[in-house]
Design an enzyme around this catalytic site. Sequence first.
Site, PDB file in Angstrom:
ATOM      1  N   GLU A   1      -8.819   1.479  -2.776  1.00 21.24           N
ATOM      2  CA  GLU A   1      -9.023   1.646  -1.337  1.00 21.24           C
ATOM      3  C   GLU A   1     -10.368   2.312  -1.077  1.00 21.24           C
ATOM      4  O   GLU A   1     -10.546   3.500  -1.280  1.00 21.24           O
ATOM      5  CB  GLU A   1      -7.895   2.488  -0.723  1.00 21.24           C
ATOM      6  CG  GLU A   1      -7.992   2.569   0.791  1.00 21.24           C
ATOM      7  CD  GLU A   1      -6.842   3.317   1.424  1.00 21.24           C
ATOM      8  OE1 GLU A   1      -6.609   3.118   2.629  1.00 21.24           O
ATOM      9  OE2 GLU A   1      -6.178   4.114   0.722  1.00 21.24           O
TER      10      GLU A   1
ATOM     11  N   ASP B   1       2.170   2.187   3.752  1.00 21.39           N
ATOM     12  CA  ASP B   1       1.258   3.338   3.697  1.00 21.39           C
ATOM     13  C   ASP B   1       2.021   4.645   3.517  1.00 21.39           C
ATOM     14  O   ASP B   1       1.625   5.692   4.031  1.00 21.39           O
ATOM     15  CB  ASP B   1       0.342   3.415   4.919  1.00 21.39           C
ATOM     16  CG  ASP B   1      -0.932   4.213   4.636  1.00 21.39           C
ATOM     17  OD1 ASP B   1      -1.168   4.585   3.477  1.00 21.39           O
ATOM     18  OD2 ASP B   1      -1.685   4.486   5.581  1.00 21.39           O
TER      19      ASP B   1
ATOM     20  N   HIS C   1      -2.568  -3.003   4.708  1.00 23.06           N
ATOM     21  CA  HIS C   1      -1.804  -2.094   5.576  1.00 23.06           C
ATOM     22  C   HIS C   1      -2.470  -2.025   6.951  1.00 23.06           C
ATOM     23  O   HIS C   1      -3.219  -1.114   7.251  1.00 23.06           O
ATOM     24  CB  HIS C   1      -1.642  -0.705   4.945  1.00 23.06           C
ATOM     25  CG  HIS C   1      -2.907   0.040   4.636  1.00 23.06           C
ATOM     26  ND1 HIS C   1      -3.912  -0.483   3.863  1.00 23.06           N
ATOM     27  CD2 HIS C   1      -3.328   1.292   4.986  1.00 23.06           C
ATOM     28  CE1 HIS C   1      -4.891   0.404   3.744  1.00 23.06           C
ATOM     29  NE2 HIS C   1      -4.564   1.484   4.435  1.00 23.06           N
TER      30      HIS C   1
ATOM     31  N   HIS D   1     -13.425   2.217   3.656  1.00 18.48           N
ATOM     32  CA  HIS D   1     -12.372   3.091   4.172  1.00 18.48           C
ATOM     33  C   HIS D   1     -12.801   3.469   5.594  1.00 18.48           C
ATOM     34  O   HIS D   1     -13.151   2.589   6.384  1.00 18.48           O
ATOM     35  CB  HIS D   1     -12.137   4.291   3.258  1.00 18.48           C
ATOM     36  CG  HIS D   1     -10.870   5.030   3.600  1.00 18.48           C
ATOM     37  ND1 HIS D   1     -10.871   6.338   4.041  1.00 18.48           N
ATOM     38  CD2 HIS D   1      -9.587   4.623   3.629  1.00 18.48           C
ATOM     39  CE1 HIS D   1      -9.622   6.706   4.302  1.00 18.48           C
ATOM     40  NE2 HIS D   1      -8.823   5.689   4.062  1.00 18.48           N
TER      41      HIS D   1
ATOM     42  N   ASP E   1       0.282   5.487  -1.143  1.00 17.54           N
ATOM     43  CA  ASP E   1      -0.716   6.476  -1.568  1.00 17.54           C
ATOM     44  C   ASP E   1      -0.144   7.591  -2.428  1.00 17.54           C
ATOM     45  O   ASP E   1      -0.744   8.669  -2.527  1.00 17.54           O
ATOM     46  CB  ASP E   1      -1.385   7.089  -0.331  1.00 17.54           C
ATOM     47  CG  ASP E   1      -2.535   6.251   0.182  1.00 17.54           C
ATOM     48  OD1 ASP E   1      -3.470   5.997  -0.594  1.00 17.54           O
ATOM     49  OD2 ASP E   1      -2.499   5.833   1.354  1.00 17.54           O
TER      50      ASP E   1
ATOM     51  N   HIS F   1      -8.983  -1.556   7.258  1.00 14.23           N
ATOM     52  CA  HIS F   1     -10.049  -0.552   7.457  1.00 14.23           C
ATOM     53  C   HIS F   1     -11.393  -1.137   7.885  1.00 14.23           C
ATOM     54  O   HIS F   1     -12.261  -0.377   8.308  1.00 14.23           O
ATOM     55  CB  HIS F   1     -10.271   0.321   6.215  1.00 14.23           C
ATOM     56  CG  HIS F   1      -9.288   1.426   6.050  1.00 14.23           C
ATOM     57  ND1 HIS F   1      -9.294   2.554   6.839  1.00 14.23           N
ATOM     58  CD2 HIS F   1      -8.240   1.567   5.194  1.00 14.23           C
ATOM     59  CE1 HIS F   1      -8.297   3.351   6.466  1.00 14.23           C
ATOM     60  NE2 HIS F   1      -7.648   2.775   5.479  1.00 14.23           N
TER      61      HIS F   1
ATOM     62  N   HIS G   1       0.835  -1.209   0.000  1.00 14.79           N
ATOM     63  CA  HIS G   1       0.000   0.000   0.000  1.00 14.79           C
ATOM     64  C   HIS G   1       0.865   1.252   0.000  1.00 14.79           C
ATOM     65  O   HIS G   1       1.616   1.503   0.948  1.00 14.79           O
ATOM     66  CB  HIS G   1      -0.904   0.012   1.229  1.00 14.79           C
ATOM     67  CG  HIS G   1      -2.031   0.982   1.135  1.00 14.79           C
ATOM     68  ND1 HIS G   1      -3.255   0.660   0.584  1.00 14.79           N
ATOM     69  CD2 HIS G   1      -2.130   2.274   1.514  1.00 14.79           C
ATOM     70  CE1 HIS G   1      -4.051   1.714   0.631  1.00 14.79           C
ATOM     71  NE2 HIS G   1      -3.387   2.710   1.187  1.00 14.79           N
TER      72      HIS G   1
END
Length: 380
Positions: A130, A325, A219, A157, A24, A198, A22
């Site tokens: 995600e 992350d 993650h 999420h 971003d 999540h 993961h």
Amino acid sequence: MKSAGFDRAVALLEATQLADGHNDLPWALRAIAGPDPAAAVAATDLTIPQPGLHTDIPRLRAGGVGLQLWSVYVPCQFEGHSAVTAVLEQIEVVYRLAERYPDDLAIATTADEAEEAFRAGKIASMLGAEGGHCIAESLGVLRALRRLGVRYMTLTHNLNTTWADSATDEPAHDGLTDFGREVVREMNRIGMMVDLSHVAPATMRDAIETSQAPVIFSHSSCRAVNDHPRNVPDDVLESLAAKDGVCMITFVPRFVSPALSEWDEALQQAMTAQGLDHRDVDVREKFAESWDGPKSPDATLDEVVAHIEHAREVAGIDHIGLGGDYDGVGSLPIGLEDVSKYPVLLGALLDRGWSEEDCAKLAGRNTLRVIRATEEAARN
């Protein structure tokens, strides 16, 4: 100072494909230059160091990253068709990154393609959606995302979807609804990994029970080490292992450090008192910058190691991986500040007596096995 195991870790990652679950960066680029994918990619030159980001190509190379599952993230504030539009824009960002940096990045849609890219000296690039709200309750959209190369979807999420409970929202469904189970079964059928980061523990358990393929946490860390709702309870780690899945331990400070988790609870209380939603990442970061509360403590590499070793103890060495992350949080633990630091982490584990074989499993072999198993389940 580099640890005694650092050079061994660097050598290990020359032969072993490190798979990070993961990152971003696609959303970070959007935040810099706006939603148009062409502008988002053109505005930042990733061939040179980017101190405002955690990720650039020199640091990916220094970190030995061989397979990056890029998050095509959509905030919960996007709903319905706007969420679908946003996830398509983020997918386009990743494809344009690969086009702009063809000597370094290669789109991979299968485990074989990922390994072929690594042998060619490139960083294999896969997609992970995600937030299940990005399909707008449409299995047709889900299938379309898979055709575009998306290899996993995180079922929620920070807020519930209409079909699955999030870890950070009030329970509404007691896990998955009937449609949520249908989503999981369809993901199995089309070869998309079910990502349980999540989601609420009830959702985790429902999804593991429903899925015929191994599931992942892209993650997350361990609830027994730090009792944060985003982390994974031990019974779920055991069930995950029984289904041959993988939990990719994350470096997010709030999830890693008990002291920082307590600080974050105080931050949440202060935000709630002012009518602000702590689950909104942008609002939370802006509030924290001006908050007159106590200074945020730092998370450490040793705390990340504690999560990795606990997950190994509970789930087993074959069921753990890494999901940093990076560029999804404002700061990282001391020692793991950017994507160049994976050899530091693996070096620390080697110094603690981990074998190179076990470090190779953690680094990427386990994750690649699950990617391949998901493909095989879809063919059967």
